[in-house]
Motif scaffolding. Structure first.
Motif, PDB file in Angstrom:
ATOM      1  N   SER A 121       8.549  15.968  -1.674  1.00 31.43           N
ATOM      2  CA  SER A 121       7.967  15.371  -0.341  1.00 31.43           C
ATOM      3  C   SER A 121       8.137  16.008   0.901  1.00 31.43           C
ATOM      4  CB  SER A 121       8.546  14.054  -0.382  1.00 31.43           C
ATOM      5  OG  SER A 121       9.976  14.064  -0.022  1.00 31.43           O
TER       6      SER A 121
ATOM      7  N   ARG B   4       0.280  13.143   1.346  1.00 33.92           N
ATOM      8  CA  ARG B   4       0.442  12.850   2.527  1.00 33.92           C
ATOM      9  C   ARG B   4       1.584  11.652   2.915  1.00 33.92           C
ATOM     10  NH1 ARG B   4      -2.866  14.249   6.995  1.00 33.92           N
ATOM     11  NH2 ARG B   4      -4.770  15.557   6.402  1.00 33.92           N
ATOM     12  N   PHE B   5       2.154  11.417   3.970  1.00 34.08           N
ATOM     13  CA  PHE B   5       2.982  10.532   4.350  1.00 34.08           C
ATOM     14  C   PHE B   5       2.412   9.386   4.126  1.00 34.08           C
ATOM     15  CE2 PHE B   5       5.812  13.966   5.984  1.00 34.08           C
ATOM     16  CZ  PHE B   5       6.624  14.102   5.352  1.00 34.08           C
ATOM     17  N   VAL B   6       2.907   8.152   3.957  1.00 38.37           N
ATOM     18  CA  VAL B   6       2.494   6.987   3.869  1.00 38.37           C
ATOM     19  C   VAL B   6       1.536   6.667   5.160  1.00 38.37           C
ATOM     20  CG1 VAL B   6       4.486   5.823   4.862  1.00 38.37           C
ATOM     21  CG2 VAL B   6       2.623   4.265   3.636  1.00 38.37           C
TER      22      VAL B   6
ATOM     23  N   ARG C 141      -1.709   8.301   4.854  1.00 35.38           N
ATOM     24  CA  ARG C 141      -2.466   7.843   3.706  1.00 35.38           C
ATOM     25  C   ARG C 141      -3.189   6.474   4.164  1.00 35.38           C
ATOM     26  NH1 ARG C 141       1.120   6.308  -0.407  1.00 35.38           N
ATOM     27  NH2 ARG C 141       2.150   8.220   0.319  1.00 35.38           N
TER      28      ARG C 141
ATOM     29  N   ILE D 298       3.516   2.151   9.165  1.00 31.52           N
ATOM     30  CA  ILE D 298       4.521   1.208   8.274  1.00 31.52           C
ATOM     31  C   ILE D 298       5.554   0.690   9.037  1.00 31.52           C
ATOM     32  CG2 ILE D 298       6.056   2.813   7.336  1.00 31.52           C
ATOM     33  CD1 ILE D 298       5.514   1.233   4.508  1.00 31.52           C
ATOM     34  N   GLN D 299       5.794  -0.711   8.800  1.00 28.49           N
ATOM     35  CA  GLN D 299       6.923  -1.217   9.654  1.00 28.49           C
ATOM     36  C   GLN D 299       7.972  -1.500   8.488  1.00 28.49           C
ATOM     37  OE1 GLN D 299       6.510  -2.090  13.043  1.00 28.49           O
ATOM     38  NE2 GLN D 299       4.631  -0.525  12.676  1.00 28.49           N
ATOM     39  N   LYS D 300       9.196  -1.934   9.285  1.00 27.06           N
ATOM     40  CA  LYS D 300      10.370  -1.965   8.252  1.00 27.06           C
ATOM     41  C   LYS D 300      10.093  -3.142   7.321  1.00 27.06           C
ATOM     42  CE  LYS D 300      13.946  -4.088  10.457  1.00 27.06           C
ATOM     43  NZ  LYS D 300      14.930  -4.235  11.634  1.00 27.06           N
ATOM     44  N   ASP D 301       9.458  -4.177   7.548  1.00 27.32           N
ATOM     45  CA  ASP D 301       9.181  -5.423   6.646  1.00 27.32           C
ATOM     46  C   ASP D 301       7.862  -5.013   5.788  1.00 27.32           C
ATOM     47  OD1 ASP D 301       7.053  -5.391   8.388  1.00 27.32           O
ATOM     48  OD2 ASP D 301       7.232  -7.537   8.668  1.00 27.32           O
ATOM     49  N   GLY D 302       7.230  -3.624   5.912  1.00 23.89           N
ATOM     50  CA  GLY D 302       6.270  -3.382   4.733  1.00 23.89           C
ATOM     51  C   GLY D 302       4.832  -3.730   5.401  1.00 23.89           C
TER      52      GLY D 302
ATOM     53  N   TYR E  29       1.867  -3.268   8.651  1.00 19.18           N
ATOM     54  CA  TYR E  29       1.630  -2.135   9.294  1.00 19.18           C
ATOM     55  C   TYR E  29       0.963  -2.464  10.790  1.00 19.18           C
ATOM     56  CZ  TYR E  29       1.635   0.469   5.094  1.00 19.18           C
ATOM     57  OH  TYR E  29       2.177   0.967   4.031  1.00 19.18           O
TER      58      TYR E  29
ATOM     59  N   LYS F   4      -0.980  -5.172   4.470  1.00 19.32           N
ATOM     60  CA  LYS F   4      -1.706  -4.024   3.884  1.00 19.32           C
ATOM     61  C   LYS F   4      -3.088  -4.289   3.247  1.00 19.32           C
ATOM     62  CE  LYS F   4      -0.258  -2.713  -0.277  1.00 19.32           C
ATOM     63  NZ  LYS F   4       0.429  -2.192  -1.392  1.00 19.32           N
ATOM     64  N   GLU F   5      -3.169  -5.644   2.833  1.00 21.60           N
ATOM     65  CA  GLU F   5      -4.382  -6.011   2.143  1.00 21.60           C
ATOM     66  C   GLU F   5      -5.467  -6.183   2.960  1.00 21.60           C
ATOM     67  OE1 GLU F   5      -1.299  -6.532   1.316  1.00 21.60           O
ATOM     68  OE2 GLU F   5      -1.493  -8.502   0.213  1.00 21.60           O
TER      69      GLU F   5
ATOM     70  N   ALA G 208      -5.517  -3.160  -1.999  1.00 21.28           N
ATOM     71  CA  ALA G 208      -5.344  -4.254  -3.056  1.00 21.28           C
ATOM     72  C   ALA G 208      -4.323  -3.937  -3.826  1.00 21.28           C
ATOM     73  CB  ALA G 208      -6.431  -4.274  -3.480  1.00 21.28           C
ATOM     74  N   PRO G 209      -3.607  -4.977  -4.184  1.00 24.51           N
ATOM     75  CA  PRO G 209      -2.673  -5.033  -5.681  1.00 24.51           C
ATOM     76  C   PRO G 209      -3.495  -4.712  -6.726  1.00 24.51           C
ATOM     77  CG  PRO G 209      -2.678  -7.322  -4.824  1.00 24.51           C
ATOM     78  CD  PRO G 209      -3.456  -6.434  -3.616  1.00 24.51           C
TER      79      PRO G 209
ATOM     80  N   THR H 215       0.678  -1.732  -6.542  1.00 20.90           N
ATOM     81  CA  THR H 215       1.418  -2.794  -6.872  1.00 20.90           C
ATOM     82  C   THR H 215       1.116  -4.066  -7.657  1.00 20.90           C
ATOM     83  OG1 THR H 215       0.591  -3.715  -4.803  1.00 20.90           O
ATOM     84  CG2 THR H 215       2.503  -2.520  -4.493  1.00 20.90           C
TER      85      THR H 215
ATOM     86  N   ARG I 219       9.049  -0.224   1.062  1.00 16.89           N
ATOM     87  CA  ARG I 219       8.144  -0.535   0.056  1.00 16.89           C
ATOM     88  C   ARG I 219       7.940   0.795  -0.698  1.00 16.89           C
ATOM     89  NH1 ARG I 219       5.383  -5.451   0.655  1.00 16.89           N
ATOM     90  NH2 ARG I 219       6.855  -6.480   1.986  1.00 16.89           N
TER      91      ARG I 219
END
Ligand code: SRM
Ligand SMILES: Cc1cc2nc3c(=O)[nH]c(=O)nc-3n(C[C@H](O)[C@H](O)[C@H](O)COP(=O)(O)OP(=O)(O)OC[C@H]3O[C@@H](n4cnc5c(N)ncnc54)[C@H](O)[C@@H]3O)c2cc1C
Ligand code: SF4
Ligand code: FES
Lengths: 826, 112
Positions: free
Chosen positions: A532, A557-559, A562, A567-571, A573, A619-620, A814-815, B21, B53
């Motif tokens: 990485s 690429r870093f998240v 990408r 990204i935030q600490k709780d996942g 954005y 994210k979605e 999307a998941p 995911t 994540r």
């Protein structure tokens, strides 16, 4: 070839063994039984193909023109005759009646059996795209397929091979030798991905392309079109490739239809025990059609093992099959590829990698607990069998670990078991560096004259300064000559390479490298796919060197880059749209307000960079949020990128009583010119309207302070962790000059700084005098830098959000699936 | 009928050296990874450090680098590699005819 069925005497009272399938496993099984007990069974073999038993794997050389059918026959008509075997060729079995213990063929022949052996092999898988039934679409499985291909090749024209696995590539090779223009379509990003890792797959692609084949990876076939016969293959991205012949080589499926209809137990194949007995004790099965212990095989070596166990069982001395480890070789003359075992890495696995760019060699041996678990060899496969033997026997390689990768001759070469000793034993005139023709003696004398580090040795005598493959040797010579005094060399990029950032950048340009795997091969990376740290750096270096040509590798690429959000600490954005020069208007504010409400964003904040940040977006929801902001004319603010962040401005001459120039307008113009560009690190700009400097221009990467009669340009400032005020670059008279200097400065930084080095530490490293000289001494040099920047901007100034909002790369958001447990969760 | 395996989609839907995911209602997401060597692994999408994540990290070799503070997590065992200590649950995966299946019981346990 005439086939003379030999009908066994009617009064033959021996047990009757009926074999379905006259292929490799069926006949080998019979051979094994005959070898143990030549008289025990009366044998009848049914074959769907109208010919004797031949070596299927040699169809590739037949297609390539290296062999004729006669050369690949395993058992000719005389073999059947000699053993009294009844061959019913060209008449497939269509039904099994287990109660009556009979089989019936298509022409209606019903034959009783005592023991039945099913060896029906596999069926090629045909992707059911529209047009797959057109004449001119063939599989690559039997002699008839080869006949069809040869007839097509005689007319010349173009062939498309769908599938870049072993079979597909052998078909492509044959057809191209037969004079067809061949395109290989492969769904995956690298060829033969099941057998080869990315590095070897890349080398293979290069080699095949050099032979004139066109290889398209990531190519998803949508349709085959043609009027009465194949004319063209259409991909999902609408690419169209003309074709007179389409070979589908996308995989095989165990041929289990007959067995299934007969009620035998089927998994992925016909289920058999260790003696090849199916769920019916009188019915056995071998070959590609079986599933043993959860495994289905597609290579011959396991079939041979199965046939031995089957014969042992059928002749009363059962041994038991325990599964096989397989290895693969590609049969394309001049291209040596070998793979065996598991090379997916994982815990406790160590990769020993050797790359020799000059010879086009890549070797990787995966070792776990001192045992070889996998190997991939490209270009030099001489030691394949040795590694495979060690792998199968699970022998400890602890003793030869250091020399393992050099092969059997070296590792077992008696006294040379210590690499240091091996180097020490070299004579003074032995060549160490092939690229620069430097001998061991020259390296030693260079060290004696004071070169005590790898870098200085490289600088003075050039050993290991080119391709770098002899770096290890030079280091050993250093160690031997200096003992423990060896100084740590220049800092390497990461543990995957012995090269530093600057070496890598220089070589990328000098050798015109075009992809990450290519860099890793040519510069002898010691890991198969980097880490990485190095992957994002290489991605950037290539992007910078090849504007408009290099295809960005998203997975390097870093998240944040990408996902085009932070990204935030709780996942969740945060989303920051660009507000040019810190200006905004009701339309933008309304759009932001609407987004905040519509997506329940828990917070909006004015950032330290003069714009608004929307927090807590899922994210979605990102694509929908971007679509809404795009609709109001806003684009990505790259608050997440190693790229231009903000251009802060102050109010300037338009309103401020002290303002000397239009700082706001200039800020907007600079931001419009520079946004979107990828850089070694983040890059911030500010424009202040007078020396009171309300926009804090003197702690920015590039700052403009407007003064009467012109613009002072400042570089290399940094707020943040360690505050650094800018250095004054120069003063210019016009806005156009200011923008040109800014562009040239950014390009110099882009081309020369190391990845993740901001302008402040970069300038401290190279010296502000150097930067001044490059930008100011020669107007033409500066103009060139600016021109290169603007050229690359023509490719990078498109809003990354827009494409995503349109649905591109949906998979990032999307998941893959949603799962609702029914009352099972604790 | 509740099977032992959950069919979550085609292998091709997971980018190489990337991840996707699976959402489990009422629990943590499951991260599905595909390595450069085309092996597939599933872990609870939650870094043992501070719950980053993992699905958003860079996949290299047989590990993923957490996007928050760059811990490296083994895809096979879920353990943090190197100096760091911690572990996230792994879920057995199998590939059948191009489909990706994950173990139902482990998914429930990991997500809970
Ligand atoms: C949002 C914002 C704070 C705010 O609410 O005001 C912010 C937020 C972050 N900053 Fe910042 N910085 C913000 C302005 C600044 C400024 C002020 C400025 O730009 O004028 C500075 C000092 C100026 C400078 O960079 O020289 C600043 C110096 C840093 C640093 C230290 C950089 C350094 O070279 O020392 C980091 C860490 C890094 O980049 O490695 C950082 C990193 C971060 C990150 C990206 C941390 C991270 O990696 O996740 C924060 C992201 C939060 C998020 O999730 O959105 N942020 N950060 C500001 C966004 C500005 C914008 O509109 O894009
Ligand atoms: C072009 C090519 C290249 C290959 N290269 C290699 C290689 O380099 N190395 C390697 O290890 N493997 C290679 N293979 C794979 C190898 O050939 C197979 O693993 C092997 O042939 C499988 O043997 P089998 O007896 O199970 O099936 P097959 O050899 O296919 O034999 C099955 C036979 O059963 C017949 N049959 C099917 N149904 C019926 C029925 N109802 N009634 C009567 N007969 C029936 C079929 O017509 C066929 O002749 C290659 C395969 C191909 C096609
Ligand atoms: S100062 Fe620290 S906590 Fe605040 S936004 Fe910047 S990085 Fe995050
Ligand atoms: S949360 Fe994963 S490294 Fe910190």
């Amino acid at each position: 070839m005439e086939l003379q069925p030999v009908t066994a005497a009617k009064d033959d009272m021996r047990e009757h063994l009926v074999v379905i399938g006259n292929g490799m496993a069926g006949c080998r099984a019979v051979e094994e039984i005959l070898a143990r007990d030549p008289t025990r069974y009366r044998v009848t073999i049914f074959g769907a193909e109208p010919r004797v038993n031949y070596n299927r794997i040699m169809l590739s050389p037949v297609l390539a023109g290296e062999k004729a059918f006669e050369d690949i026959v395993i058992n000719g008509a005389d073999w059947y005759a000699e053993h009294g075997i009844d061959l019913i060729a060209g008449d497939p079995v269509v039904g099994i009646d287990r109660a009556a213990k009979t089989v019936t063929s298509r022409t209606g022949v019903t034959t009783g059996y005592d023991k039945l052996l099913i060896a029906t092999g596999s069926d090629p898988f045909i992707i059911p795209v529209p047009g797959h039934q057109l004449p001119g679409v063939v599989a690559f499985r039997d002699m008839d397929d080869v006949g069809t291909m040869l007839a097509a090749a005689e007319k010349g024209g173009s062939a498309v091979v769908i599938g870049g696995g072993l079979l597909g590539l052998e078909a492509a090779h044959g057809l191209s030798l037969r004079g067809m223009k061949v395109t290989v379509l492969h769904l995956m990003p690298t060829l033969m991905e099941r057998q080869l890792d990315e590095a070897a797959g890349w080398l293979l692609k290069q080699a095949l392309e050099a032979r004139g084949q066109t290889i398209l990876t990531g190519a998803d076939t949508a349709e085959i079109v043609g009027d009465g016969k194949v004319e063209c293959v259409v991909l999902k991205d609408d690419t169209r490739i003309a074709a007179d012949l389409v070979v589908m080589a996308v995989g095989i499926r165990p041929s289990t239809g007959l067995a299934r209809a007969a009620g035998l137990e089927i998994g992925r194949g016909i289920k058999v025990d260790d003696h090849m007995v199916t769920s019916d004790p009188d019915v056995l099965a071998v070959g590609e059609c079986v599933e043993h212990d959860g495994n289905v095989y597609g290579l011959v070596a396991p079939l041979w093992d199965m046939c031995r166990s089957l014969a042992d069982h059928m002749t009363g001395s059962p041994s038991g099959y325990r599964g096989s480890v397989t290895s693969t070789k590609l049969k394309v003359s001049g291209i040596d590829v070998f793979s065996a075992g598991d090379f997916s890495g994982g815990d406790g696995c160590e990769d020993i990698v050797m790359r020799d760019a000059a010879r086009g060699v890549y070797k990787r041996v995966v070792v776990k607990d001192d045992r070889i678990v996998g190997a991939v060899l490209y270009g030099d496969t001489a030691d394949g069998n040795w590694y495979f033997g060690l792998l199968k026997k699970q022998e400890s390689v602890a003793d030869v670990r250091d020399l393992l990768i050099f092969g059997q001759a070296f590792a077992q070469g008696g006294g040379a078991a210590d690499p240091k000793a091996a180097v020490a034993a070299l004579s003074d005139d032995a060549e160490i560096c092939g690229c620069n023709g430097v001998t061991k003696g020259q390296v030693v004398s260079c060290i004696a004259k004071g070169a005590h580090s790898l870098d200085t040795v490289r600088a003075i005598c050039k050993a290991s300064a080119s391709c770098g493959s002899c770096t290890g040797l030079v280091e050993t010579v250093l160690a031997l000559t200096l003992g423990d005094e060896v100084q740590a060399g220049a800092r390497t990029m990461c543990k995957c390479t012995s090269f530093g950032h600057d070496d890598v950048r220089r070589e990328i340009v000098a050798q015109n490298m075009r992809s990450i795997p290519e860099v890793m091969q040519k510069l002898h990376w010691s890991t198969p796919d980097g880490c990485s740290s190095c992957r994002p750096a290489l991605n950037y270096y290539l992007l910078c060197a090849l504007p408009g040509e290099y295809v960005d590798d998203q997975q390097s690429r870093f998240v944040n880059e990408r996902m085009h959000a932070n990204i935030q600490k709780d996942g969740t954005y945060s989303v920051v749209p660009r507000m040019w020069g810190g200006l905004t208007n009701p339309r933008e504010l309304r759009a932001i307000a609407d987004v905040v409400e519509k997506y329940n964003a828990p917070m909006v904040k004015v950032t330290g960079g003069q714009r608004l940040d929307i927090f807590g977006i899922r994210k979605e929801d990102l694509p929908a949020v971007w679509a809404d902001l795009n609709a109001a004319g806003m684009v990505s603010g790259h608050a997440y990128g190693k790229s231009l962040r903000t251009v802060k401005t102050c109010v300037g001459s338009e309103w401020c009583r002290f303002g000397t120039q239009d700082s706001t307008g200039l800020g907007v113009r600079i931001e419009r010119a520079t946004w979107g560009s990828w850089m070694p690190h983040k890059f911030k700009i500010a424009v202040s309207g007078c020396p009171r400097n309300c926009a804090e221009a003197t702690i920015k990467d590039f700052g403009v302070v407007c003064v009467d009669g012109g613009y002072e340009l400042h570089v290399g400032g940094n707020g943040g962790i360690r505050v650094r005020a800018t250095d004054l670059l120069c003063k210019v008279a016009t806005e156009a000059d200011a923008i040109e200097h800014c562009a040239a400065f950014i390009q110099l930084y882009r081309e020369e700084a190391r990845y993740l080095e901001r302008t402040a530490p970069w300038i401290e490293r190279v010296g502000v005098e150097y930067v001044r000289s490059r930008l100011l001494d020669d107007d033409a040099v500066r103009a060139d830098l600016a021109a290169r920047f603007f050229h690359s901007q023509t490719f990078s100034q498109d809003d990354p959000w827009a494409a995503r909002a349109q649905g591109a790369e949906r998979e990032h958001h999307a998941p893959m699936a949603r799962f609702t447990p029914v009352g099972e969760m604790a | 009928m509740i099977g032992e395996w959950l069919d979550i989609g085609w292998l091709n839907e997971i980018p190489v050296r990337g991840s996707r995911t699976v959402q489990v209602e009422g629990g943590d997401d499951i991260a599905i990874f595909r390595t450069g060597e085309n092996k597939v692994f599933a872990l609870r999408d939650r870094c043992p450090h501070k719950h980053g994540r993992l699905s958003q990290g860079i996949v290299h070799g047989g590990a993923v680098a957490c996007p928050l503070h760059n811990w490296r997590i083994s895809l096979t065992t879920g353990e943090a590699l190197g100096e760091d200590k911690g572990c996230t649950p792994t879920i057995p995966v199998k590939i059948s005819a191009g489909r990706v299946l994950i173990c139902r019981a482990s998914t429930l346990k990991a997500a809970a």
